[in-house]
Design an enzyme around this catalytic site. Structure first.
Site, PDB file in Angstrom:
ATOM      1  N   CYS A 149       0.811  -1.210   0.000  1.00  0.00           N
ATOM      2  CA  CYS A 149       0.000   0.000   0.000  1.00  0.00           C
ATOM      3  C   CYS A 149       0.839   1.252   0.000  1.00  0.00           C
ATOM      4  O   CYS A 149       0.364   2.325  -0.295  1.00  0.00           O
ATOM      5  CB  CYS A 149      -0.926   0.006   1.210  1.00  0.00           C
ATOM      6  SG  CYS A 149      -0.025   0.216   2.741  1.00  0.00           S
ATOM      7  N   GLY A 150       2.088   1.148   0.349  1.00  0.00           N
ATOM      8  CA  GLY A 150       2.889   2.352   0.357  1.00  0.00           C
ATOM      9  C   GLY A 150       4.177   2.168   1.123  1.00  0.00           C
ATOM     10  O   GLY A 150       4.424   1.133   1.741  1.00  0.00           O
TER      11      GLY A 150
END
Length: 190
Positions: free
Chosen positions: A15-16
Site C-alpha cells: 500500500c505504500g
C-alpha cells in the site's frame, strides 16, 4: 505479456512506503519517534482485522544501532562484538524443536560462508497488546549476532549474508513461522 527481466509472479503489491531521514544523515530520537508515529497513521487503510487489534503488518527499517547492540550483547549475553559483525532479526516457530531446527539451518548457512554465530537473543515482546488473531500466529522473535573476519569488505560480507540467508530459507522450506526479516551489517528491521 512478459518483457525483459520482468516476471509478474516475483512482485507483490503493497500500500505504500514512507521514508523519513535527516538531510545530513544524523541519527536522532526525534527521527525515530516520528517514524513510529507515522506507523500509527496506517489504520486509515483498513489494514485491521475484525478484532480491532490485528494488523496486516508494518514496521521500521533502520540503520544498525551499533552502540546499543554492543551494550546489549555485552550486558545481556556476555559477548563482546568484534569490529566486523552483523545482526539478524528472525521469526522462529513457537515450537521448541522446530525453532531449534530453524536456528540450526541459519547457523549452518552462516558457517558455510565462514561466518560465526556469537549468540542468539530472544527479543522482549508484549503480546498483551495483540488481538486474538495475531496471537494465534505469533512467532518467536530473536536476534542472531554474527562475527565476520576482520578485513572482510562490506560488500563481501553483504554477499556472504545473502547466500547464508538463502541457504537457510531453502533448508527450512515452506513454514508458517520462519522468516528472516533482516540479516545485515548495516540495517535492522523491526
Amino acid at each position: 505479456m512478459r518483457k525483459g527481466l520482468y516476471s509478474p509472479g516475483e512482485f507483490k503489491d503493497n500500500c505504500g512506503f514512507g521514508l523519513i531521514a535527516h538531510i545530513d544523515g544524523d541519527a536522532s530520537h526525534e527521527l525515530l519517534s516520528t517514524a513510529i508515529e507515522s506507523l500509527t497513521c496506517m489504520t486509515h487503510r483498513g489494514g485491521i482485522a475484525a478484532d480491532g487489534k490485528t494488523g496486516d503488518g508494518c514496521g521500521l527499517l533502520l540503520q544498525k544501532p551499533d552502540r546499543f547492540l554492543r551494550a546489549v550483547a555485552s550486558e545481556q549475553l556476555g559477548v563482546e562484538l568484534p569490529a566486523n559483525y552483523a545482526v539478524g532479526q528472525i521469526f522462529l516457530s513457537p515450537d521448541d524443536a522446530s525453532a531449534e531446527a530453524e536456528r540450526a539451518a541459519i547457523e549452518q548457512g552462516l558457517a558455510g560462508e565462514k561466518l560465526q554465530v556469537l549468540a542468539w537473543r530472544p527479543l522482549p515482546t508484549d503480546p498483551s497488546v495483540l488481538g486474538e488473531i495475531a496471537q494465534a500466529s505469533l512467532p518467536r522473535i530473536e536476534q542472531v549476532f554474527i562475527a565476520a573476519a576482520d578485513g572482510l569488505s562490506q560488500q563481501a560480507l553483504a554477499v556472504s549474508l545473502f547466500v547464508a540467508r538463502r541457504k537457510a530459507e531453502l533448508a527450512v522450506g515452506e513454514n508458517d513461522y520462519f522468516y528472516i526479516c533482516s540479516l545485515s551489517d548495516a540495517v535492522i528491521a523491526y
